[in-house]
Design a protein around this motif. Structure first.
Motif, PDB file in Angstrom:
ATOM      1  N   PHE A   1       0.832  -1.200   0.000  1.00 14.79           N
ATOM      2  CA  PHE A   1       0.000   0.000   0.000  1.00 14.79           C
ATOM      3  C   PHE A   1       0.869   1.253   0.000  1.00 14.79           C
ATOM      4  CE2 PHE A   1       1.013  -0.854   4.390  1.00 14.79           C
ATOM      5  CZ  PHE A   1       1.244   0.407   4.929  1.00 14.79           C
ATOM      6  N   THR A   2       0.259   2.356  -0.381  1.00 18.76           N
ATOM      7  CA  THR A   2       0.807   3.682  -0.165  1.00 18.76           C
ATOM      8  C   THR A   2      -0.324   4.569   0.337  1.00 18.76           C
ATOM      9  OG1 THR A   2       0.350   4.434  -2.434  1.00 18.76           O
ATOM     10  CG2 THR A   2       2.538   3.464  -2.004  1.00 18.76           C
ATOM     11  N   VAL A   3       0.025   5.618   1.039  1.00 20.41           N
ATOM     12  CA  VAL A   3      -0.946   6.608   1.503  1.00 20.41           C
ATOM     13  C   VAL A   3      -0.539   7.963   0.947  1.00 20.41           C
ATOM     14  CG1 VAL A   3      -2.021   7.728   3.489  1.00 20.41           C
ATOM     15  CG2 VAL A   3      -1.405   5.306   3.613  1.00 20.41           C
ATOM     16  N   THR A   4      -1.448   8.601   0.237  1.00 21.62           N
ATOM     17  CA  THR A   4      -1.177   9.867  -0.415  1.00 21.62           C
ATOM     18  C   THR A   4      -2.268  10.876  -0.051  1.00 21.62           C
ATOM     19  OG1 THR A   4      -2.472   9.268  -2.377  1.00 21.62           O
ATOM     20  CG2 THR A   4      -0.125   8.673  -2.369  1.00 21.62           C
ATOM     21  N   PRO A   5      -2.046  12.163  -0.297  1.00 17.47           N
ATOM     22  CA  PRO A   5      -3.152  13.119  -0.179  1.00 17.47           C
ATOM     23  C   PRO A   5      -4.296  12.704  -1.103  1.00 17.47           C
ATOM     24  CG  PRO A   5      -1.074  14.282  -0.318  1.00 17.47           C
ATOM     25  CD  PRO A   5      -0.762  12.832  -0.588  1.00 17.47           C
ATOM     26  N   ALA A   6      -5.504  13.089  -0.769  1.00 14.86           N
ATOM     27  CA  ALA A   6      -6.687  12.619  -1.490  1.00 14.86           C
ATOM     28  C   ALA A   6      -6.710  13.055  -2.946  1.00 14.86           C
ATOM     29  CB  ALA A   6      -7.954  13.100  -0.781  1.00 14.86           C
ATOM     30  N   ASN A   7      -5.971  14.109  -3.288  1.00 14.72           N
ATOM     31  CA  ASN A   7      -6.005  14.599  -4.666  1.00 14.72           C
ATOM     32  C   ASN A   7      -4.982  13.917  -5.566  1.00 14.72           C
ATOM     33  OD1 ASN A   7      -3.822  15.788  -3.336  1.00 14.72           O
ATOM     34  ND2 ASN A   7      -3.894  17.632  -4.593  1.00 14.72           N
ATOM     35  N   ALA A   8      -4.208  12.968  -5.044  1.00 12.93           N
ATOM     36  CA  ALA A   8      -3.208  12.272  -5.861  1.00 12.93           C
ATOM     37  C   ALA A   8      -3.895  11.304  -6.819  1.00 12.93           C
ATOM     38  CB  ALA A   8      -2.220  11.521  -4.973  1.00 12.93           C
ATOM     39  N   ALA A   9      -3.380  11.198  -8.032  1.00 10.46           N
ATOM     40  CA  ALA A   9      -3.952  10.307  -9.042  1.00 10.46           C
ATOM     41  C   ALA A   9      -3.680   8.844  -8.684  1.00 10.46           C
ATOM     42  CB  ALA A   9      -3.373  10.628 -10.410  1.00 10.46           C
ATOM     43  N   GLU A  10      -4.736   8.034  -8.719  1.00  9.03           N
ATOM     44  CA  GLU A  10      -4.584   6.617  -8.402  1.00  9.03           C
ATOM     45  C   GLU A  10      -3.615   5.927  -9.342  1.00  9.03           C
ATOM     46  OE1 GLU A  10      -8.945   5.407  -6.533  1.00  9.03           O
ATOM     47  OE2 GLU A  10      -8.527   5.044  -8.651  1.00  9.03           O
ATOM     48  N   SER A  11      -3.716   6.257 -10.620  1.00 11.95           N
ATOM     49  CA  SER A  11      -2.918   5.551 -11.629  1.00 11.95           C
ATOM     50  C   SER A  11      -1.420   5.729 -11.404  1.00 11.95           C
ATOM     51  CB  SER A  11      -3.294   6.043 -13.025  1.00 11.95           C
ATOM     52  OG  SER A  11      -3.075   7.444 -13.139  1.00 11.95           O
ATOM     53  N   LYS A  12      -1.023   6.853 -10.797  1.00 12.46           N
ATOM     54  CA  LYS A  12       0.404   7.104 -10.576  1.00 12.46           C
ATOM     55  C   LYS A  12       0.945   6.340  -9.370  1.00 12.46           C
ATOM     56  CE  LYS A  12       0.541  11.645 -12.787  1.00 12.46           C
ATOM     57  NZ  LYS A  12       0.898  13.078 -12.644  1.00 12.46           N
ATOM     58  N   GLN A  13       0.072   5.661  -8.646  1.00 17.01           N
ATOM     59  CA  GLN A  13       0.520   4.904  -7.486  1.00 17.01           C
ATOM     60  C   GLN A  13       0.745   3.427  -7.797  1.00 17.01           C
ATOM     61  OE1 GLN A  13       1.417   6.273  -4.526  1.00 17.01           O
ATOM     62  NE2 GLN A  13       1.108   8.143  -5.731  1.00 17.01           N
ATOM     63  N   VAL A  14       0.456   3.025  -9.035  1.00 17.02           N
ATOM     64  CA  VAL A  14       0.619   1.617  -9.384  1.00 17.02           C
ATOM     65  C   VAL A  14       2.077   1.184  -9.252  1.00 17.02           C
ATOM     66  CG1 VAL A  14       0.434  -0.095 -11.217  1.00 17.02           C
ATOM     67  CG2 VAL A  14      -1.370   1.610 -10.916  1.00 17.02           C
ATOM     68  N   LYS A  15       2.972   1.934  -9.875  1.00 17.48           N
ATOM     69  CA  LYS A  15       4.389   1.544  -9.831  1.00 17.48           C
ATOM     70  C   LYS A  15       4.975   1.604  -8.424  1.00 17.48           C
ATOM     71  CE  LYS A  15       5.588   2.404 -14.651  1.00 17.48           C
ATOM     72  NZ  LYS A  15       6.509   3.114 -15.584  1.00 17.48           N
ATOM     73  N   PRO A  16       4.703   2.664  -7.614  1.00 17.72           N
ATOM     74  CA  PRO A  16       5.212   2.653  -6.244  1.00 17.72           C
ATOM     75  C   PRO A  16       4.717   1.472  -5.419  1.00 17.72           C
ATOM     76  CG  PRO A  16       4.556   4.869  -6.849  1.00 17.72           C
ATOM     77  CD  PRO A  16       4.109   3.974  -7.961  1.00 17.72           C
ATOM     78  N   VAL A  17       3.429   1.135  -5.569  1.00 17.87           N
ATOM     79  CA  VAL A  17       2.877   0.024  -4.805  1.00 17.87           C
ATOM     80  C   VAL A  17       3.487  -1.297  -5.256  1.00 17.87           C
ATOM     81  CG1 VAL A  17       0.783  -1.311  -4.353  1.00 17.87           C
ATOM     82  CG2 VAL A  17       0.712   1.177  -4.257  1.00 17.87           C
ATOM     83  N   MET A  18       3.565  -1.507  -6.553  1.00 18.56           N
ATOM     84  CA  MET A  18       4.126  -2.757  -7.063  1.00 18.56           C
ATOM     85  C   MET A  18       5.617  -2.864  -6.754  1.00 18.56           C
ATOM     86  SD  MET A  18       1.621  -4.465  -8.349  1.00 18.56           S
ATOM     87  CE  MET A  18       2.412  -5.686  -9.400  1.00 18.56           C
ATOM     88  N   SER A  19       6.325  -1.756  -6.810  1.00 13.07           N
ATOM     89  CA  SER A  19       7.757  -1.759  -6.488  1.00 13.07           C
ATOM     90  C   SER A  19       7.979  -2.103  -5.022  1.00 13.07           C
ATOM     91  CB  SER A  19       8.379  -0.407  -6.813  1.00 13.07           C
ATOM     92  OG  SER A  19       8.316  -0.139  -8.193  1.00 13.07           O
ATOM     93  N   ASP A  20       7.135  -1.554  -4.154  1.00  8.87           N
ATOM     94  CA  ASP A  20       7.248  -1.858  -2.732  1.00  8.87           C
ATOM     95  C   ASP A  20       6.977  -3.334  -2.470  1.00  8.87           C
ATOM     96  OD1 ASP A  20       7.308  -0.765   0.181  1.00  8.87           O
ATOM     97  OD2 ASP A  20       5.435  -1.912   0.082  1.00  8.87           O
ATOM     98  N   PHE A  21       5.989  -3.883  -3.164  1.00 10.75           N
ATOM     99  CA  PHE A  21       5.675  -5.304  -3.002  1.00 10.75           C
ATOM    100  C   PHE A  21       6.831  -6.178  -3.472  1.00 10.75           C
ATOM    101  CE2 PHE A  21       3.114  -9.105  -4.523  1.00 10.75           C
ATOM    102  CZ  PHE A  21       3.024  -9.656  -3.254  1.00 10.75           C
TER     103      PHE A  21
END
Length: 277
Positions: A210-230
């Protein structure tokens, strides 16, 4: 003698059927938090120990299990529920006086915020344990974002003072569709707070990253950070992934192509039935 069929390893119905105290006991007995507790106790040293670290930590976990939305609600529960105080580890001889003050909880949470690495280690340790018990954990994964509202209010203050919410932001999500009679509809959801971007096992319904971002952050831009962390913390489980599922907010052909070319993962859009591989 009647033979009782063996229960599944993970059956949420069995857990939900338990009482609150039983579910809390299940959490306390299985959470690998000993390293964090010893670390916090070393920091306290020989200081005042009116509210023991372990008891306060257990009570914070109780607030999550009991789904209290604030520390004030948790304190009210502790004040009226002697069994809960005993299970958390507070001295039964102190009665209601054993319940930490609101200020004590504030100080404790501030300490926890400075030890997110140790808390994350608990999360990853649990995933490793479950991964050994479930050979198919991580084979089919899904990702989505969820708003988490802030209890604070928007502020123009730029310097943190502990009283204002400076990390959150306004987020908007729009949903479109058609009703049974064919008429279009639109739903708009607004939130001041944060967004939890969560990767889960689609079969066992367990969180993986998971990642936690401000509510206005685009979901699609969190795919790579989440997958990289996993992949960083659980390379073996990452290698098990065969299907990655998401809604239309993640519908990007380039993203699907990268999944396939880099890891042979087939991405699937559940709303459009679209798959690029």
């Amino acid at each position: 003698m009647a033979i009782i069929p063996q229960r599944s390893l993970l059956c949420w119905k069995n857990i939900h059927a338990l009482g609150d105290l039983s579910r809390l006991k299940l959490v306390l007995e299985n959470l690998p938090d000993e390293a964090l507790m010893r670390h916090l106790e070393r920091i306290r040293g020989k200081g005042r120990n009116k509210y023991p670290v372990r008891a306060v930590w257990n009570s914070v976990l109780a607030g999550i299990v009991y789904q209290h939305v604030s520390m004030a609600a948790l304190r009210r529960e502790l004040l009226r529920n002697g069994q809960l105080r005993d299970l958390c580890g507070f001295d039964p001889l102190d009665g209601e006086d054993a319940v930490p003050s609101a200020w004590a909880y504030t100080r404790f949470l501030c300490k926890l915020f400075r030890h997110q690495k140790e808390i994350a280690a608990i999360f990853h340790g649990l995933i490793c344990e479950v991964g050994e018990l479930l050979p198919d954990l991580g084979r089919n994964v899904a990702m989505d974002g969820k708003f988490i509202g802030s209890h604070g209010k928007p502020s123009k203050q730029i310097h943190p003072d502990g009283r204002r919410e400076l990390d959150a932001n306004w987020g908007i999500k729009k949903y479109h569709g058609k009703s049974k009679d064919g008429s279009p509809w639109e739903k708009v959801k607004r939130c001041f707070g944060f967004q939890l971007n969560l990767l889960v096992d689609a079969k066992h319904e367990l969180p993986l990253a998971f990642t936690v971002t401000p509510a206005n952050a685009a979901e699609s831009k969190q795919v790579k950070p989440v997958m990289s962390d996993f992949r960083k913390h659980h390379p073996e489980l990452h290698g098990r992934i065969r299907y990655w599922i998401a809604d239309r907010g993640f519908d990007f052909s380039a993203l699907y192509r990268d999944f396939w070319e880099e890891n042979r993962i087939k991405a699937h859009n559940v709303l459009r039935g679209k798959r690029d591989a």
